[in-house]
Design a protein around this motif. Sequence first.
Motif, short mmCIF file in Angstrom:
data_model
loop_
_atom_site.label_atom_id
_atom_site.label_comp_id
_atom_site.label_asym_id
_atom_site.label_seq_id
_atom_site.Cartn_x
_atom_site.Cartn_y
_atom_site.Cartn_z
N ASP A 113 0.84 -1.19 0.00
CA ASP A 113 0.00 0.00 0.00
C ASP A 113 0.88 1.25 0.00
N ALA A 114 0.44 2.24 -0.74
CA ALA A 114 1.19 3.50 -0.80
C ALA A 114 0.22 4.64 -1.08
N VAL A 115 0.68 5.84 -0.80
CA VAL A 115 -0.07 7.05 -1.11
C VAL A 115 0.90 8.06 -1.74
N PHE A 116 0.34 9.02 -2.45
CA PHE A 116 1.11 10.19 -2.85
C PHE A 116 1.09 11.14 -1.68
N GLU A 117 2.23 11.74 -1.39
CA GLU A 117 2.31 12.75 -0.35
C GLU A 117 2.83 14.04 -0.98
N ALA A 118 2.08 15.10 -0.83
CA ALA A 118 2.48 16.41 -1.33
C ALA A 118 2.72 17.33 -0.14
N THR A 119 3.85 18.01 -0.15
CA THR A 119 4.19 18.94 0.92
C THR A 119 4.57 20.27 0.30
N ILE A 120 4.04 21.35 0.87
CA ILE A 120 4.39 22.70 0.41
C ILE A 120 4.95 23.49 1.58
N TRP A 121 5.77 24.49 1.26
CA TRP A 121 6.33 25.38 2.27
C TRP A 121 6.83 26.64 1.58
N PRO A 122 7.03 27.72 2.34
CA PRO A 122 7.51 28.96 1.73
C PRO A 122 9.01 28.94 1.47
N GLU A 123 9.42 29.65 0.42
CA GLU A 123 10.85 29.85 0.18
C GLU A 123 11.47 30.54 1.38
N PRO A 124 12.76 30.51 1.60
CA PRO A 124 13.79 30.20 0.63
C PRO A 124 14.45 28.85 0.84
N PHE A 125 14.13 28.14 1.92
CA PHE A 125 14.92 26.95 2.26
C PHE A 125 14.41 25.68 1.59
N CYS A 126 15.30 24.68 1.55
CA CYS A 126 14.95 23.38 1.00
C CYS A 126 14.07 22.62 2.01
N TYR A 127 13.55 21.51 1.58
CA TYR A 127 12.66 20.67 2.39
C TYR A 127 13.30 20.31 3.73
N GLU A 128 14.53 19.83 3.67
CA GLU A 128 15.20 19.35 4.88
C GLU A 128 15.51 20.46 5.88
N MET A 129 15.70 21.68 5.40
CA MET A 129 16.09 22.79 6.27
C MET A 129 14.90 23.65 6.73
N THR A 130 13.71 23.30 6.28
CA THR A 130 12.51 24.06 6.67
C THR A 130 11.86 23.40 7.87
N TRP A 145 2.77 33.59 -0.55
CA TRP A 145 3.86 33.23 -1.48
C TRP A 145 4.51 34.49 -2.06
N GLU A 146 3.69 35.48 -2.40
CA GLU A 146 4.23 36.72 -2.96
C GLU A 146 5.10 37.45 -1.94
N ALA A 147 4.68 37.43 -0.66
CA ALA A 147 5.45 38.10 0.38
C ALA A 147 6.83 37.50 0.55
N VAL A 148 6.91 36.16 0.57
CA VAL A 148 8.24 35.55 0.74
C VAL A 148 9.06 35.69 -0.54
N ARG A 149 8.40 35.68 -1.66
CA ARG A 149 9.12 35.87 -2.93
C ARG A 149 9.73 37.26 -3.00
N ALA A 150 9.03 38.24 -2.51
CA ALA A 150 9.52 39.62 -2.54
C ALA A 150 10.75 39.81 -1.66
N LYS A 151 10.85 38.99 -0.59
CA LYS A 151 11.99 39.08 0.33
C LYS A 151 13.26 38.49 -0.27
N HIS A 152 13.10 37.55 -1.19
CA HIS A 152 14.26 36.80 -1.67
C HIS A 152 14.44 37.06 -3.11
#
Length: 112
Positions: free
Chosen positions: A53-70, A105-112
């Motif tokens: 058994d398996a599922v798709f897992e989708a994860t979202i987060w704000p920039e700027p860091f990678c998955y492991e560092m967020t 998303w626009e707010a974090v994009r504007a910072k970076h």
Amino acid sequence: MDQILLIENKDSYGITYYEHGQAYMGSHRGMRFRLAREPMEDVALLPEEKKGDAVFEATIWPEPFCYEMTPNEKKTTATFPFNMEGKEKMIAWLNEQYEARFDEWEAVRAKH
């Protein structure tokens, strides 16, 4: 607000890619994302009855860091059936999250 689709189903690789234990990582205008089969293990060459058994897992987060560092508290995760219909629903969810949280998303994009 721009009516830009995040990704289309055809742009996120086929199911076999995920069966090799690979995650698909991407970003779009301030929103980063990770798509994976959970459990994330290489089952591509196994017979269907042994893939488990398996599922798709989708994860979202704000920039700027990678998955492991967020930090986990900045991540939002949803799961979907591990099949073509589930994959389509996962892509639709990504687009919904982008539109619903556009200002964030626009707010974090504007910072970076």
